[in-house]
Design a protein around this motif. Structure first.
Motif, PDB file in Angstrom:
ATOM      1  N   UNK A 195       8.285  22.622  13.947  1.00 49.44           N
ATOM      2  CA  UNK A 195       8.204  21.236  14.395  1.00 49.44           C
ATOM      3  C   UNK A 195       7.737  20.403  13.202  1.00 49.44           C
ATOM      4  N   UNK A 196       8.616  19.547  12.702  1.00 47.61           N
ATOM      5  CA  UNK A 196       8.342  18.795  11.477  1.00 47.61           C
ATOM      6  C   UNK A 196       8.009  17.350  11.836  1.00 47.61           C
ATOM      7  N   UNK A 211       7.615  25.240  19.407  1.00 52.51           N
ATOM      8  CA  UNK A 211       7.766  25.703  18.033  1.00 52.51           C
ATOM      9  C   UNK A 211       6.827  26.875  17.738  1.00 52.51           C
ATOM     10  N   UNK A 212       7.109  27.582  16.653  1.00 46.52           N
ATOM     11  CA  UNK A 212       6.188  28.622  16.188  1.00 46.52           C
ATOM     12  C   UNK A 212       5.203  28.069  15.161  1.00 46.52           C
ATOM     13  N   UNK A 213       5.644  27.079  14.394  1.00 45.44           N
ATOM     14  CA  UNK A 213       4.776  26.462  13.393  1.00 45.44           C
ATOM     15  C   UNK A 213       4.966  24.949  13.431  1.00 45.44           C
ATOM     16  N   UNK A 214       3.870  24.238  13.162  1.00 44.36           N
ATOM     17  CA  UNK A 214       3.943  22.785  12.991  1.00 44.36           C
ATOM     18  C   UNK A 214       3.731  22.482  11.519  1.00 44.36           C
ATOM     19  N   UNK A 215       4.532  21.569  11.018  1.00 47.24           N
ATOM     20  CA  UNK A 215       4.352  21.142   9.631  1.00 47.24           C
ATOM     21  C   UNK A 215       4.489  19.634   9.579  1.00 47.24           C
ATOM     22  N   UNK A 216       3.898  19.040   8.556  1.00 50.90           N
ATOM     23  CA  UNK A 216       4.104  17.604   8.412  1.00 50.90           C
ATOM     24  C   UNK A 216       4.448  17.244   6.985  1.00 50.90           C
ATOM     25  N   UNK A 217       5.219  16.178   6.867  1.00 46.12           N
ATOM     26  CA  UNK A 217       5.528  15.613   5.565  1.00 46.12           C
ATOM     27  C   UNK A 217       4.647  14.394   5.410  1.00 46.12           C
ATOM     28  N   UNK A 270      -3.455  19.557  13.463  1.00 42.91           N
ATOM     29  CA  UNK A 270      -2.511  20.293  14.317  1.00 42.91           C
ATOM     30  C   UNK A 270      -1.570  21.178  13.506  1.00 42.91           C
ATOM     31  N   UNK A 271      -1.414  20.872  12.208  1.00 42.55           N
ATOM     32  CA  UNK A 271      -0.313  21.499  11.465  1.00 42.55           C
ATOM     33  C   UNK A 271      -0.762  22.741  10.687  1.00 42.55           C
ATOM     34  N   UNK A 272       0.224  23.616  10.459  1.00 38.75           N
ATOM     35  CA  UNK A 272       0.007  24.808   9.640  1.00 38.75           C
ATOM     36  C   UNK A 272       0.250  24.519   8.170  1.00 38.75           C
ATOM     37  N   UNK A 273       1.069  23.513   7.894  1.00 40.12           N
ATOM     38  CA  UNK A 273       1.410  23.207   6.507  1.00 40.12           C
ATOM     39  C   UNK A 273       1.617  21.710   6.334  1.00 40.12           C
ATOM     40  N   UNK A 291      10.781  25.866   1.078  1.00 45.18           N
ATOM     41  CA  UNK A 291      11.957  26.537   1.642  1.00 45.18           C
ATOM     42  C   UNK A 291      11.646  28.023   1.858  1.00 45.18           C
ATOM     43  N   UNK A 292      10.975  28.635   0.883  1.00 48.37           N
ATOM     44  CA  UNK A 292      10.624  30.052   1.032  1.00 48.37           C
ATOM     45  C   UNK A 292       9.693  30.262   2.211  1.00 48.37           C
ATOM     46  N   UNK A 293       8.785  29.302   2.413  1.00 46.69           N
ATOM     47  CA  UNK A 293       7.855  29.423   3.539  1.00 46.69           C
ATOM     48  C   UNK A 293       8.609  29.384   4.878  1.00 46.69           C
ATOM     49  N   UNK A 294       9.474  28.385   5.067  1.00 41.41           N
ATOM     50  CA  UNK A 294      10.176  28.304   6.354  1.00 41.41           C
ATOM     51  C   UNK A 294      11.128  29.487   6.522  1.00 41.41           C
ATOM     52  N   UNK A 295      11.694  29.960   5.415  1.00 39.67           N
ATOM     53  CA  UNK A 295      12.627  31.083   5.513  1.00 39.67           C
ATOM     54  C   UNK A 295      11.899  32.380   5.859  1.00 39.67           C
ATOM     55  N   UNK A 296      10.619  32.444   5.518  1.00 39.15           N
ATOM     56  CA  UNK A 296       9.867  33.683   5.718  1.00 39.15           C
ATOM     57  C   UNK A 296       9.064  33.743   7.004  1.00 39.15           C
ATOM     58  N   UNK A 297       9.202  32.755   7.849  1.00 41.73           N
ATOM     59  CA  UNK A 297       8.376  32.706   9.067  1.00 41.73           C
ATOM     60  C   UNK A 297       8.757  33.803  10.060  1.00 41.73           C
TER      61      UNK A 297
END
Lengths: 121, 257
Positions: free
Chosen positions: B74-75, B176-182, B201-204, B251-257
């Motif tokens: 969830x971005x 979602x499994x992870x929350x992230x924010x920009x 709330x976010x993981x990243x 990208x590596x982080x989201x790909x490795x979840x």
């Protein structure tokens, strides 16, 4: 910002719990870290329930201050406007939140049992 | 006892004049009731979480993802922080590596979804003009509807682009499994302290628009200290979605979840 949607959600919970009885009062608990504005919630509630069986139900909003507990020394502190998670007593980082994220319907006052047909008049 | 009065038609109003969340004695509410009508009056404990219905649907969404071995992110961000451009970079980088679906939350327009087409991802557009809460965030029922437009069996990863807003989206689990924010450095160093619920709330956190750093007075160290105050140990990526700098680690982080 979403108090209307939340009021509708509260109304659904209250209707289910009241099971047809008339509701005169609804008490909800809102943690400080919930981004719900009590005045906006009360205002939204008045027009969400207008013209519905819940129109006579007043909404009482109880605010719950955010409280953190330090993992290192166990000290508890109530957060004010500034939200920080390092311990004010010993300075350790990463205190955990023990109160302040509540958002629930606590009690409802009903006239019962069932519909108030009997005894009225 | 002016708060509590009865009309001729039998309706009773308990007017709430509280401003500070102050409790009344429950007995106060029985004053003025001499009609014999209140014999069954009682206070019921409900203790039901107001987000319970949303959370049940979020759990169903998560179960649907899990059933297909799909991970979901969830971005979130404020408007204009660079979510869509980061997504464009992310989709381009993951093409041929992972099968990606995007749930695109947008208020009334398909503009963002159009920017994401042609990058090999399945796109489900979700205009948020309707649903539980309207325009300010995505909730679990909305995402459930969007998932009907995605073939989860043919996906590995779903990126959910939430509505641009630092307040409401933080409150809603969408499955979602992870929350992230920009977060864009143009937003200032103090935002974690002003919007602690979102930043907690976010993981990243993707710290974006770093290509603008030479033109701003932005103090990255101060921002990271503020962030650490509200979310100790949160993962941070420093990027410029515009130039592509730093995007690979994200990208590596989201790909490795």
């Amino acid at each position: 910002m979403h108090e209307v949607a939340l009021s509708r959600q509260i109304a659904r919970i209250v209707e289910r719990a009241a099971a047809g009885r008339r509701v005169t009062r609804v008490e909800v608990e809102v943690g400080q870290l919930r981004q719900v504005v009590p005045e906006a919630l009360r205002y939204a509630w008045t027009f969400v329930v207008a013209g519905t069986p819940l129109a006579s139900a007043g909404l009482v909003v109880t605010a719950v201050p955010a409280t953190v507990r330090c993992a290192a020394c166990g000290a508890e502190a109530t957060l004010d406007a500034e939200v920080r998670f390092d311990c004010g007593a010993c300075g350790a980082p990463g205190a955990t939140l023990v109160r302040g994220e509540e958002f629930r319907v606590c009690t409802i006052d009903v006239d019962g049992p069932g519909t108030p047909a009997s005894g009225e008049g | 006892m002016g708060r509590f009065h009865r009309h001729d038609d039998g309706t009773v109003h308990a007017h709430d004049h509280d401003e500070g969340g102050h409790h009344h004695d429950p007995d106060e509410h029985d004053h003025g009731d001499h009609s014999g009508y209140g014999t069954g009056r009682q206070r019921l404990e409900v203790l039901e979480d107001i987000f319970a219905e949303n959370d049940r649907l979020a759990a169903a969404n998560r179960a649907a993802f899990d059933a297909h071995g799909v991970r979901a992110v969830n971005l979130m961000s404020s408007p204009g922080a660079g979510k869509t451009m980061l997504l464009q970079r992310t989709l381009a980088a993951l093409r041929g590596r992972l099968r990606v679906g995007v749930v695109e939350g947008d208020i009334e327009t398909p503009l963002d979804a159009e920017r994401l087409r042609g990058l090999g991802a399945q796109i489900a557009l979700l205009n948020t003009g309707q649903g539980f809460g309207g325009e300010c965030h995505l909730d679990a029922p909305m995402v459930a509807r969007a998932l009907r437009d995605l073939d989860l069996a043919a996906l590995d990863l779903v990126l959910i682009e939430n509505v641009g807003n630092l307040v409401c989206p933080a409150e809603f689990d969408v499955g979602e499994h992870r929350k992230a924010m920009v977060y864009a450095i143009t937003e200032g160093e103090d935002k974690p302290l002003k919007y602690p619920v979102m930043f907690r709330a976010v993981d990243a956190v993707v710290v974006n628009k770093l290509d603008l750093a030479p033109y701003l007075d932005f103090d990255l160290a101060l921002f990271r200290r503020n962030l650490e105050q509200v979310n100790p140990g949160v993962l941070v990526f420093e990027t410029s979605a515009r130039t592509g700098a730093g995007v690979a680690a994200w990208v590596d982080w989201v790909a490795g979840l």
